[in-house]
Scaffold this motif. Structure first.
Motif, PDB file in Angstrom:
ATOM      1  N   PHE A  54       1.400   4.407  -6.845  1.00  0.00           N
ATOM      2  CA  PHE A  54       0.217   3.734  -5.994  1.00  0.00           C
ATOM      3  C   PHE A  54      -0.197   4.400  -4.652  1.00  0.00           C
ATOM      4  CE2 PHE A  54       2.056   0.008  -8.307  1.00  0.00           C
ATOM      5  CZ  PHE A  54       1.110  -0.336  -8.818  1.00  0.00           C
ATOM      6  N   ASP A  55      -1.452   4.749  -4.494  1.00  0.00           N
ATOM      7  CA  ASP A  55      -2.048   5.159  -3.362  1.00  0.00           C
ATOM      8  C   ASP A  55      -2.232   4.090  -2.531  1.00  0.00           C
ATOM      9  OD1 ASP A  55      -0.967   7.850  -3.790  1.00  0.00           O
ATOM     10  OD2 ASP A  55      -3.018   8.407  -4.644  1.00  0.00           O
ATOM     11  N   LEU A  56      -1.548   3.657  -1.512  1.00  0.00           N
ATOM     12  CA  LEU A  56      -2.047   2.542  -0.757  1.00  0.00           C
ATOM     13  C   LEU A  56      -2.192   2.662   0.803  1.00  0.00           C
ATOM     14  CD1 LEU A  56       1.113   0.020  -1.884  1.00  0.00           C
ATOM     15  CD2 LEU A  56      -1.299   0.060  -2.704  1.00  0.00           C
ATOM     16  N   GLY A  57      -3.093   2.050   1.544  1.00  0.00           N
ATOM     17  CA  GLY A  57      -3.297   2.120   2.757  1.00  0.00           C
ATOM     18  C   GLY A  57      -2.999   0.916   3.487  1.00  0.00           C
ATOM     19  N   ILE A  58      -2.532   1.007   4.922  1.00  0.00           N
ATOM     20  CA  ILE A  58      -2.588   0.026   5.637  1.00  0.00           C
ATOM     21  C   ILE A  58      -3.738   0.051   6.968  1.00  0.00           C
ATOM     22  CG2 ILE A  58      -1.065  -1.211   7.137  1.00  0.00           C
ATOM     23  CD1 ILE A  58       1.291  -0.543   5.665  1.00  0.00           C
ATOM     24  N   ASP A  59      -4.501  -0.708   7.021  1.00  0.00           N
ATOM     25  CA  ASP A  59      -5.418  -0.713   8.126  1.00  0.00           C
ATOM     26  C   ASP A  59      -4.925  -1.221   9.476  1.00  0.00           C
ATOM     27  OD1 ASP A  59      -5.554  -3.580   8.514  1.00  0.00           O
ATOM     28  OD2 ASP A  59      -7.447  -3.313   7.173  1.00  0.00           O
ATOM     29  N   ARG A  60      -5.924  -1.073  10.598  1.00  0.00           N
ATOM     30  CA  ARG A  60      -5.173  -1.156  11.980  1.00  0.00           C
ATOM     31  C   ARG A  60      -5.073  -2.651  12.310  1.00  0.00           C
ATOM     32  NH1 ARG A  60      -9.981   2.762  14.366  1.00  0.00           N
ATOM     33  NH2 ARG A  60      -9.415   4.517  12.930  1.00  0.00           N
ATOM     34  N   VAL A 114       3.509   4.773  -3.170  1.00  0.00           N
ATOM     35  CA  VAL A 114       4.787   4.025  -3.474  1.00  0.00           C
ATOM     36  C   VAL A 114       4.976   4.010  -5.038  1.00  0.00           C
ATOM     37  CG1 VAL A 114       5.646   1.682  -3.443  1.00  0.00           C
ATOM     38  CG2 VAL A 114       4.060   2.330  -1.700  1.00  0.00           C
ATOM     39  N   HIS A 115       6.260   4.536  -5.359  1.00  0.00           N
ATOM     40  CA  HIS A 115       6.408   4.631  -6.806  1.00  0.00           C
ATOM     41  C   HIS A 115       7.075   3.345  -7.132  1.00  0.00           C
ATOM     42  CE1 HIS A 115       6.320   8.840  -8.239  1.00  0.00           C
ATOM     43  NE2 HIS A 115       5.899   8.829  -6.898  1.00  0.00           N
ATOM     44  N   THR A 116       6.647   2.595  -8.594  1.00  0.00           N
ATOM     45  CA  THR A 116       7.558   1.475  -9.056  1.00  0.00           C
ATOM     46  C   THR A 116       7.858   1.875 -10.562  1.00  0.00           C
ATOM     47  OG1 THR A 116       5.406   0.751  -9.922  1.00  0.00           O
ATOM     48  CG2 THR A 116       6.184  -0.299  -7.755  1.00  0.00           C
ATOM     49  N   ASN A 117       9.261   1.381 -10.911  1.00  0.00           N
ATOM     50  CA  ASN A 117       9.710   1.650 -12.199  1.00  0.00           C
ATOM     51  C   ASN A 117      10.076   0.426 -12.878  1.00  0.00           C
ATOM     52  OD1 ASN A 117       9.752   4.619 -10.910  1.00  0.00           O
ATOM     53  ND2 ASN A 117      10.023   4.828 -12.845  1.00  0.00           N
ATOM     54  N   LYS A 118       9.907   0.391 -14.251  1.00  0.00           N
ATOM     55  CA  LYS A 118      10.696  -0.583 -14.784  1.00  0.00           C
ATOM     56  C   LYS A 118      12.312  -0.118 -15.118  1.00  0.00           C
ATOM     57  CE  LYS A 118       7.410  -3.610 -17.206  1.00  0.00           C
ATOM     58  NZ  LYS A 118       6.800  -4.009 -18.341  1.00  0.00           N
TER      59      LYS A 118
END
Length: 454
Positions: A394-400, A316-320
């Motif tokens: 960001f490197d994000l994960g979603i668990d089960r 996920v990319h975030t920018n101002k």
């Protein structure tokens, strides 16, 4: 919405600037400035033109304004009209090749500079050798009309740090350049510094708004602490504190029924390996024999969502933006390669959009969860990390069970996800906002310098 103005050059030597009446109405203006150069001039209203500012050839030469047909912003402060912003993009690794002045990264920089017309800013690339401290000028690399050219310009209003790696960032010569431009010339410098994983984790631990996104993470201390984490989570990750691109990441798995240990990693030749050991000690003696464990951290394993029997995580990319507000600018799913410990493309991973792998309702739910997490984490990092941050990957994960987890935050995120054809528009958006943020910083440095340099 801020207004952009075309800057026209009249072929005369008068020290007169013609402006739209709205710009100079009832205002005292005595000087015009571009970057670090300014001069005293007379201002007159230009009744016929609402969208342009006209300067003379003499003014253009004195303030070293390169006459490109790019709409610019106009900022008024302390009786000075600033046109710009002039945005310096600082990097290293220049070559003598006219068509590839920044080596393999030339294409990236040409795409980055191409946003200038829509942003209303004039960006250029430069390095330490291009600075003339005596004259207060820089031999900048500009990309216009599909070609590179070098033009001498004043010191910029703001500087965007695009140093390519930790080695260049740690160079004493380059550190000195940054400190001098920041402290002596008060030029805002954004996105300085690669993040240290453990340092970021410890800083975010202080912010209660985001602690629920943080997996347990510790510096490597002892085998007993790893045994405790393995009995609790079933698997853990061991990774370098200052790693990138998934290099050096190891997954350690404990099979409590058979009392066996497994280690999944990528070897020196780029081959994904899975090896079995009868004890944790033998695993470490074999896999980590030539590695300094003090430079490693240990992180809780997460049972991630899977597709096609492969783990999925998300970039996920975030920018101002030009108002200084955080935006989510791109989301992509990364699917792990067969037998790979990470989802990186170099380990056989695939990049997909969320809509390619999830049904509509799940796609909307996960997009909202990831966006909310990324914006909260961006705000928390902004508050807890020194320097001016303008973008984060960001490197994000979603668990089960549907919970979101932060694996990594990158201050200079890679752009491999944008190879996916459906992510091209987001590629453009991330580039556009990374330069648009310079407009906000320029305005802040003029109107509220105490906020930037406190």
């Amino acid at each position: 919405m801020r207004k952009h103005y075309l800057i026209e050059v009249a072929q005369n030597d008068q020290l007169i600037v013609f402006c739209p009446p709205a710009v100079i109405q009832n205002k005292q203006i005595k000087r015009i400035a571009f970057g670090s150069k300014s001069m005293e001039v007379e201002f007159r209203p230009h009744p016929d033109q609402e969208d342009r500012i006209v300067i003379s050839r003499k003014i253009k030469e004195t303030i070293q304004f390169p006459h490109f047909k790019i709409p610019m912003h106009a900022f008024l402060e302390n009786e000075i009209l600033y046109i710009g912003p002039l945005v310096g993009i600082f990097t290293s690794g220049f070559t003598s090749l006219p068509k590839q002045p920044i080596g393999e990264r030339t294409l990236f920089f040409s795409k980055l500079l191409s946003v200038s017309k829509t942003v209303g800013a004039l960006p250029f690339v430069f390095g330490e050798p291009h600075i003339d401290w005596e004259q207060g000028t820089i031999e900048g690399y500009f990309f216009l009309d599909h070609a590179w050219q070098t033009i001498e310009v004043p010191f910029p209003n703001v500087i965007y740090d695009r140093l390519p790696n930790r080695k260049s960032e740690g160079s004493p010569k380059l550190i000195k350049v940054r400190e001098r431009l920041q402290k002596e010339y008060l030029i805002p410098w954004y996105n300085p510094g690669f993040f240290n994983k453990l340092d970021i984790y410890e800083r975010l631990q202080q912010d209660t708004s985001v602690t629920n996104y943080l997996p347990e993470t510790y510096p490597f201390i002892s085998f007993s602490s790893i045994e405790t984490m393995l009995s609790k989570y079933g698997h853990i990750f061991i990774k370098p504190k200052n790693g990138s691109l998934g290099l050096g990441v190891h997954q350690v798995i404990y099979d409590k029924h058979k009392d066996d240990y497994y280690c999944r990693f990528q070897d020196d030749k780029g081959v994904n390996r899975l090896r079995k050991y009868s004890s944790l000690e033998s695993l470490f003696q074999s896999v980590f024999a030539n590695q300094s464990l003090e430079k490693m951290l240990v992180q809780q394993g997460i049972h991630l969502l899977r597709t096609e029997q492969r783990s999925v995580d998300f970039r996920v990319h975030t920018n101002k933006d030009d108002l200084g507000k955080w935006n989510v600018t791109a989301i992509a799913a990364k699917i792990a390669g067969q037998g790979s410990v990470t989802t990186h493309a170099r380990s056989g991973g695939d990049i997909r959009t969320l809509s390619e792998i999830f049904p509509k309702e799940e796609c909307e739910l996960y997009t909202e969860k990831l966006s909310n997490a990324a914006l909260l984490l961006s705000t928390a990092l902004d508050a807890n990390v020194e320097g001016i941050i303008g973008e984060i990957g960001f490197d994000l994960g979603i668990d089960r069970t549907g919970d979101v987890w932060l694996f990594e935050a990158n201050s200079k995120p890679g752009r491999s996800i944008f190879s996916h054809p459906e992510l091209k528009e987001f590629d453009y958006l991330t580039r556009k906002l990374s330069i648009a943020f310079a407009v906000f910083l320029t305005e802040q440095s003029l109107l509220h310098p105490e906020e930037l340099f406190k």
